[in-house]
Design a protein around this motif. Structure first.
Motif, PDB file in Angstrom:
ATOM      1  N   CYS A   1      -7.106  -0.078  -6.624  1.00 50.39           N
ATOM      2  CA  CYS A   1      -5.960  -0.224  -6.078  1.00 50.39           C
ATOM      3  C   CYS A   1      -4.739  -0.145  -7.132  1.00 50.39           C
ATOM      4  CB  CYS A   1      -5.773  -1.136  -5.148  1.00 50.39           C
ATOM      5  SG  CYS A   1      -4.058  -1.335  -4.378  1.00 50.39           S
ATOM      6  N   PRO A   2      -3.715   0.703  -7.102  1.00 49.14           N
ATOM      7  CA  PRO A   2      -2.660   0.791  -8.439  1.00 49.14           C
ATOM      8  C   PRO A   2      -1.656  -0.380  -8.118  1.00 49.14           C
ATOM      9  CG  PRO A   2      -2.560   2.419  -6.867  1.00 49.14           C
ATOM     10  CD  PRO A   2      -3.731   1.950  -6.325  1.00 49.14           C
ATOM     11  N   THR A   3      -1.621  -0.768  -6.683  1.00 52.50           N
ATOM     12  CA  THR A   3      -0.345  -1.420  -6.451  1.00 52.50           C
ATOM     13  C   THR A   3      -0.455  -3.075  -6.074  1.00 52.50           C
ATOM     14  OG1 THR A   3      -0.782  -1.082  -4.061  1.00 52.50           O
ATOM     15  CG2 THR A   3       0.624   0.693  -5.416  1.00 52.50           C
TER      16      THR A   3
ATOM     17  N   HIS B   1      -2.247  -4.112  -3.549  1.00 56.03           N
ATOM     18  CA  HIS B   1      -2.372  -4.266  -1.962  1.00 56.03           C
ATOM     19  C   HIS B   1      -3.664  -5.007  -1.490  1.00 56.03           C
ATOM     20  CE1 HIS B   1      -1.304  -3.775   2.167  1.00 56.03           C
ATOM     21  NE2 HIS B   1      -2.665  -3.283   2.296  1.00 56.03           N
ATOM     22  N   ILE B   2      -4.822  -4.556  -2.087  1.00 57.40           N
ATOM     23  CA  ILE B   2      -5.853  -5.147  -1.546  1.00 57.40           C
ATOM     24  C   ILE B   2      -6.132  -6.681  -2.191  1.00 57.40           C
ATOM     25  CG2 ILE B   2      -8.497  -4.877  -1.222  1.00 57.40           C
ATOM     26  CD1 ILE B   2      -7.778  -1.887  -1.583  1.00 57.40           C
TER      27      ILE B   2
ATOM     28  N   VAL C   1      -4.330   1.601   5.795  1.00 60.40           N
ATOM     29  CA  VAL C   1      -5.712   1.354   5.416  1.00 60.40           C
ATOM     30  C   VAL C   1      -6.387   0.181   5.935  1.00 60.40           C
ATOM     31  CG1 VAL C   1      -7.230   1.224   3.353  1.00 60.40           C
ATOM     32  CG2 VAL C   1      -5.367   2.644   3.231  1.00 60.40           C
TER      33      VAL C   1
ATOM     34  N   CYS D   1       0.936  -1.271   0.124  1.00 62.11           N
ATOM     35  CA  CYS D   1       0.022  -0.047   0.019  1.00 62.11           C
ATOM     36  C   CYS D   1       0.977   0.962   0.031  1.00 62.11           C
ATOM     37  CB  CYS D   1      -0.869   0.005   1.185  1.00 62.11           C
ATOM     38  SG  CYS D   1      -1.988   1.367   1.375  1.00 62.11           S
ATOM     39  N   ILE D   2       0.519   2.217  -0.968  1.00 62.45           N
ATOM     40  CA  ILE D   2       1.350   3.336  -0.829  1.00 62.45           C
ATOM     41  C   ILE D   2       0.384   4.589  -0.490  1.00 62.45           C
ATOM     42  CG2 ILE D   2       3.061   2.635  -2.539  1.00 62.45           C
ATOM     43  CD1 ILE D   2       0.947   4.426  -4.742  1.00 62.45           C
ATOM     44  N   LEU D   3      -0.721   4.082   0.129  1.00 59.18           N
ATOM     45  CA  LEU D   3      -1.627   5.411   0.761  1.00 59.18           C
ATOM     46  C   LEU D   3      -2.021   6.510  -0.105  1.00 59.18           C
ATOM     47  CD1 LEU D   3       0.114   5.542   4.384  1.00 59.18           C
ATOM     48  CD2 LEU D   3      -2.164   4.623   3.753  1.00 59.18           C
ATOM     49  N   CYS D   4      -2.356   5.887  -1.236  1.00 66.64           N
ATOM     50  CA  CYS D   4      -2.840   6.722  -2.339  1.00 66.64           C
ATOM     51  C   CYS D   4      -4.239   7.301  -2.096  1.00 66.64           C
ATOM     52  CB  CYS D   4      -2.810   6.146  -3.773  1.00 66.64           C
ATOM     53  SG  CYS D   4      -4.096   4.903  -4.134  1.00 66.64           S
ATOM     54  N   ARG D   5      -5.010   6.544  -1.291  1.00 67.90           N
ATOM     55  CA  ARG D   5      -6.453   6.619  -0.679  1.00 67.90           C
ATOM     56  C   ARG D   5      -7.457   6.310  -1.824  1.00 67.90           C
ATOM     57  NH1 ARG D   5      -6.971  11.331   3.099  1.00 67.90           N
ATOM     58  NH2 ARG D   5      -4.897  10.923   4.330  1.00 67.90           N
ATOM     59  N   LEU D   6      -7.029   5.937  -2.971  1.00 73.81           N
ATOM     60  CA  LEU D   6      -7.855   5.712  -3.922  1.00 73.81           C
ATOM     61  C   LEU D   6      -9.311   4.770  -3.432  1.00 73.81           C
ATOM     62  CD1 LEU D   6      -5.628   5.252  -7.217  1.00 73.81           C
ATOM     63  CD2 LEU D   6      -7.456   6.991  -6.611  1.00 73.81           C
ATOM     64  N   CYS D   7      -8.787   3.620  -2.899  1.00 73.08           N
ATOM     65  CA  CYS D   7      -9.663   2.672  -2.320  1.00 73.08           C
ATOM     66  C   CYS D   7     -10.691   3.442  -1.114  1.00 73.08           C
ATOM     67  CB  CYS D   7      -9.041   1.661  -1.800  1.00 73.08           C
ATOM     68  SG  CYS D   7      -8.060   2.152  -0.178  1.00 73.08           S
TER      69      CYS D   7
HETATM   70  S1  SF4 Z   1      -5.731   1.989  -3.292  1.00 75.29           S
HETATM   71 FE1  SF4 Z   1      -4.277   0.430  -2.735  1.00 75.29          FE
HETATM   72  S2  SF4 Z   1      -2.376   1.623  -2.499  1.00 75.29           S
HETATM   73 FE2  SF4 Z   1      -4.193   2.997  -2.707  1.00 75.29          FE
HETATM   74  S3  SF4 Z   1      -4.559   3.639  -0.594  1.00 75.29           S
HETATM   75 FE3  SF4 Z   1      -5.941   1.843  -1.227  1.00 75.29          FE
HETATM   76  S4  SF4 Z   1      -4.633  -0.020  -0.437  1.00 75.29           S
HETATM   77 FE4  SF4 Z   1      -3.258   1.325  -0.666  1.00 75.29          FE
END
Ligand code: SF4
Ligand SMILES: Cc1cc2nc3c(=O)[nH]c(=O)nc-3n(C[C@H](O)[C@H](O)[C@H](O)COP(=O)(O)O)c2cc1C
Ligand code: SF4
Ligand code: SF4
Ligand code: FES
Lengths: 239, 617
Positions: A177-179, A181-182, A156, A126-132
């Motif tokens: 999520c761009p990475t 992570h989820i 998150v 997670c890069i904490l982009c907050r998209l989710c």
């Molecule tokens: S979308 Fe993915 S990378 Fe971005 S905050 Fe949520 S879990 Fe982290």
């Protein structure tokens, strides 16, 4: 309409747009990590930084938020801008060394990891982009996930890291999520989907019998739209 | 209890009546019960005074007053005897009887309670002779020692609320113009011109409009806002009501740190009194203008003092800054036009209205006007709150008012502006202190914190300390601040523990530049200051740590060794006795030795040695 300059190109744009909108419309690429056209900008990744103004008054701003204005002079690739972007990417590469998606993005931008930053070992992508979080709140309308802690410990999660009883298992967060992570898993037969530590019973299409959506999600949609459940029990291919 | 004041005339009458009932020659005892003095036991002293005064039947003959902070907290509990203005420090319960017996009844000065100059030993009888006070200009803070914060009559007796009456008779635009002319700049950190902010908010479209007082004061070590709010809450209220009238606001908030219980208590008492007196609420002083405000207690995170995070917190959301390029004067709290000013900024307003913007602009430097309250701490003889005109030299503040460095050691640097301020070396001691000069040398005014460091301070270790604080206070929203500060901290820890690498200085510099440019809010964009300024002025110290694995100040434990100087050691055995791990050993009257493998570098031996025989390298 306002007149502005981006990278020495004279451009006309509508008032109220952001520098990022206008740049993209004119074929100028600005990298972003936390931007999504369907969401309000959050300004958290700082990847979209550009330099505005000239001489001593020049400053770095985030293009996803900064509104265009008459006479604005934008430099999307100055040294200061490159420095910010490189730093942001290197910091994230060290934070989430296991995300293949992130590594690919860095490669595309020609940015290499900074060897002095010890790669984090917690395995989080997670890069904490907050998209989710923003998607779940404003697009899905559920707000099942949020943040806990602050600073480097921020993450998150569902409230208190317990399985959420308001999550509908829609998976929108995972797909945005761009990475990667989820994590979202589906049982071999497709009847159960697991996300955020909770199992969701999947509904089977009343026509073709394929499992296509969590029952909770259909109930939620039915409640929100007033469309009866029977009508929602049809998968998109059979509709 | 208080009667409602219905007009400007009635206010004047009431002020005069209170003044007429007070005899300036009547003996008075003023005791500071600010948070600092309370910590030194001032409440017991207060009780003792009450008891003794009653016992001796003196209660009608003398005025006894408990006030807020006087600023010289390290000397507390403090007593001032009027009308002579005699200053007693470190007053204890046992001294109470003596003060009444000797000073009040017989007019004798008690020598043992006087302040003595730590360097010359010279003693001073009167408060205004004590160098710490003598060289200050206590315009905003001075009233603190004259008013009991819980007694509104005290404030009225010093013409309190006259500025409000004057303002309410003016055009709102003219009030704003006075503040613009005064060129009052925000005291909370940014230094933004208050007049311009007021103007923007008053012209902004939308209603309601809010005025807010920022009393979050998260800078560790700074306490001027607390002292103003605790010690003279009506002054802050008066400033806010004037501002609200000028801007056209009917609703306000005071956002105060929850860890400031006395400030919360006193401001609430003041608000209640002001409401009862018709100075807050509907139709203030019969002017037709209505305004009221609420006190909101903040959760305590440092970042909540940042304007957009403060609004988020007031709205009940997580205290995270919001990224936007629209001013709060247009869209602030609940997206309505909002005027946020710091406690001290508000407290300056009544003086500007009373004396005029031109008067105010006559104090200070070209672009920094008025006085500023600094919180002066560190390795200095006189610590406390210091109010001086903008442009006063650093040397005057540190050496004349602050009384120089503790134990006659050498000055090394001063850190200004709170945790994310920069360190300024000796070469700049003569610089005039104002917003722009501090920025030029790589630091900032911030909220006015000043930490003095002596030669025993390691600048790399200091940078590590502040970076650590800031990294853990980062809200975590944006990448440069959240991740960047954490990496800076890692590198600094490495350097102080002997793992510094060749290119670390350059990496810190470029990382610092990116964080400054890239961070979302001012916490992040100012956070590299401690590192960048110490690299700028003390690069050789960084190099010594990295290249020679040596800490020149003898602070970084991993890089120093303790040994005994055979030429100085008398074999007194003290070091061997105090060493907790048995590393220092030796026979009586013979030169001692320290085993470097056992030594934990705690410094106990060095502290105990009377002959300066312990070497740290
Ligand atoms: S979308 Fe993915 S990378 Fe971005 S905050 Fe949520 S879990 Fe982290
Ligand atoms: C991290 C951070 C913390 C802050 N803390 C405070 C504070 O405790 N008190 C304060 O008045 N201003 C604080 N500020 C400044 C405010 O954002 C704002 O500029 C100020 O309250 C405006 O009032 P002024 O113009 O009167 O100074 C802080 C800023 C930042 C970035
Ligand atoms: S799966 Fe749950 S958390 Fe994710 S977007 Fe849907 S409702 Fe929100
Ligand atoms: S700069 Fe730091 S405190 Fe400010 S928004 Fe970014 S992470 Fe939060
Ligand atoms: S895309 Fe603008 S800050 Fe992330």
């Amino acid at each position: 309409m306002v007149n502005l300059t981006i990278d020495n190109r004279k451009i006309q744009a509508e008032e109220g747009q952001t520098i990022l909108d206008v740049a993209r419309k004119n074929g100028i690429t600005i990298p972003t990590l936390c931007h999504n056209d369907a969401l309000e900008p959050s300004g958290s990744c700082r990847m979209c930084s550009v330099e505005i103004g000239e001489g001593a008054r020049a400053k770095v701003v985030t293009s996803c938020l900064y509104p265009v204005a008459e006479g604005l002079v934008v430099n999307s690739g100055s040294e200061r801008v490159k420095n910010v972007r490189r730093t942001v990417m290197q910091l994230l590469l060290a934070r989430s060394p296991e995300s293949e998606q992130l590594a690919r993005m860095a490669e595309d931008l020609g940015i290499h990891p900074e060897p002095r930053f010890k790669p984090s070992e917690d395995g989080s992508k997670c890069i904490l982009c907050r998209l989710c979080v923003r998607t779940c709140e404003t697009v899905v309308g559920v707000s099942a996930i949020g943040f806990s802690f602050r600073g480097p410990e921020k993450n998150v999660c569902t409230p208190f890291h317990e399985s959420s009883n308001i999550c509908i298992g829609c998976g929108a967060c995972a797909s945005v999520c761009p990475t990667g992570h989820i994590e979202m898993h589906v049982s071999p037969s497709g009847d159960v989907r697991t996300i955020w530590g909770r199992d969701f019973k999947m509904a089977a299409c009343s026509k073709c019998g394929l499992y296509f959506a969590p029952e909770d999600q259909l109930t939620y949609i039915s409640g929100r739209t007033g469309v009866p459940m029977e009508e929602l029990m049809v998968c998109s291919s059979c509709r | 209890m208080t009667i409602k004041i219905k007009s400007f005339g009635e206010l004047k009458e009431l002020q005069e009546k209170i003044k007429a009932g007070r005899d300036p020659r009547k003996p008075g005892i003023t005791l500071c019960v600010g948070t600092g003095c309370l910590a030194h036991g001032a409440m017991k002293v207060a009780d003792a005074f009450r008891e003794e005064i009653d016992k001796r039947g003196l209660s009608v003959k003398i005025d006894f007053r408990k006030t807020g902070c006087h600023g010289f907290c390290e000397r507390g509990p403090m007593v001032i005897i009027s009308p002579e203005n005699i200053f007693y420090q470190h007053v204890k319960v046992e001294d109470v009887g003596d003060i009444l017996e000797k000073t009040i009844l017989k007019g004798e000065v008690i020598d043992g309670l006087l302040y003595a100059n730590p360097q010359s030993g010279e003693k001073y009888v009167h408060e205004d002779e004590v160098p710490f006070y003598k060289l200050q200009t206590r315009t905003v803070f001075g009233m603190n020692s004259k008013v009991d914060p819980k007694n509104m009559e005290d404030y009225l007796a010093v013409d309190g609320y006259s500025a409000l009456a004057k303002a309410l008779a003016m055009n709102p635009e003219d009030i704003v113009r006075e503040v613009v002319t005064a060129n009052l700049r925000g005291r909370g950190g940014g230094g933004f011109p208050a007049g311009r902010k007021w103007e923007e908010t008053s012209k902004a479209k939308g209603s309601p409009k809010y005025v807010i007082c920022n009393a979050d004061e998260g800078d560790p070590g700074a306490y001027m806002d607390r002292s103003l709010l605790e010690g003279n809450p009506h002054l802050v209220l008066e400033g806010m009501i004037i501002g609200a009238f000028a801007i056209g606001s009917s609703e306000g908030y005071i956002y105060v740190r929850n860890e400031y219980p006395l400030a919360v208590e006193n401001i609430n008492v003041a608000i209640k009194q002001a409401r009862e007196a018709g100075l807050l609420g509907e139709n203030i002083l019969g002017s037709g203008f209505s305004f009221d405000l609420k006190v909101n207690r903040g959760g305590g995170a440092f970042v909540c003092g940042e304007s957009s995070a403060l609004f988020a917190s007031l709205e009940g959301r997580a205290g995270e800054p919001r990224a936007k390029y629209v001013h709060a004067t247009e869209k602030g709290l609940y997206d309505k036009p909002t005027n946020l000013n710091n406690v001290e900024t508000w407290a300056n307003v009544p003086f500007i209205i009373q004396n005029g913007g031109d008067w105010y602009a006559g104090i200070g430097t070209d672009h920094s006007k008025g006085t500023k309250i600094f919180s002066l701490v560190g390795k200095i003889n006189n610590t406390g709150l210091v109010e001086v005109p903008m442009g006063t030299s650093m040397r005057e503040i540190v050496f004349d008012i602050g009384g120089g460095i503790l134990n006659n050691r050498k000055f090394k640097a001063i850190q200004t502006g709170g945790p994310s301020g920069g360190c300024i070396p000796e070469a700049y001691l003569d610089m005039p202190v104002d917003y722009d000069e501090l920025t030029k040398v790589g630091s900032m005014m911030g909220s006015g914190g000043m930490i003095v460091m002596d030669e025993g301070t390691c600048m790399v270790d200091l940078a590590r300390y502040f970076t650590n604080f800031l990294a853990s206070e980062s809200c975590g929203k944006c990448v440069p601040c959240r991740e960047g500060l954490q990496r800076m901290r890692e590198i600094l820890v490495d350097i102080t523990e002997g793992r510094g690498q060749e290119a670390d200085i350059e990496l810190l510099e470029s990382l610092g530049a990116s964080i400054k440019d890239g961070a979302l809010c001012a916490l992040g964009s100012s956070a590299p200051n401690p590192v960048l300024s110490t690299i700028r002025y003390f690069r050789d110290e960084y190099e010594a740590h990295i290249k020679e694995k040596r800490c020149p100040a003898g602070v970084c434990k991993a890089l120093i060794t303790y040994s005994v100087d055979p030429a100085k050691c008398t074999g007194c055995t003290l070091c061997a006795k105090v060493c907790p791990v048995g590393a220092a050993t030796g026979e009586k009257k013979k030169v001692h030795a320290i085993d470097p493998d056992k030594c934990t570098r705690c410094g106990a031996c060095k502290e105990s040695c009377q002959f300066d025989a312990i070497i740290v390298r």
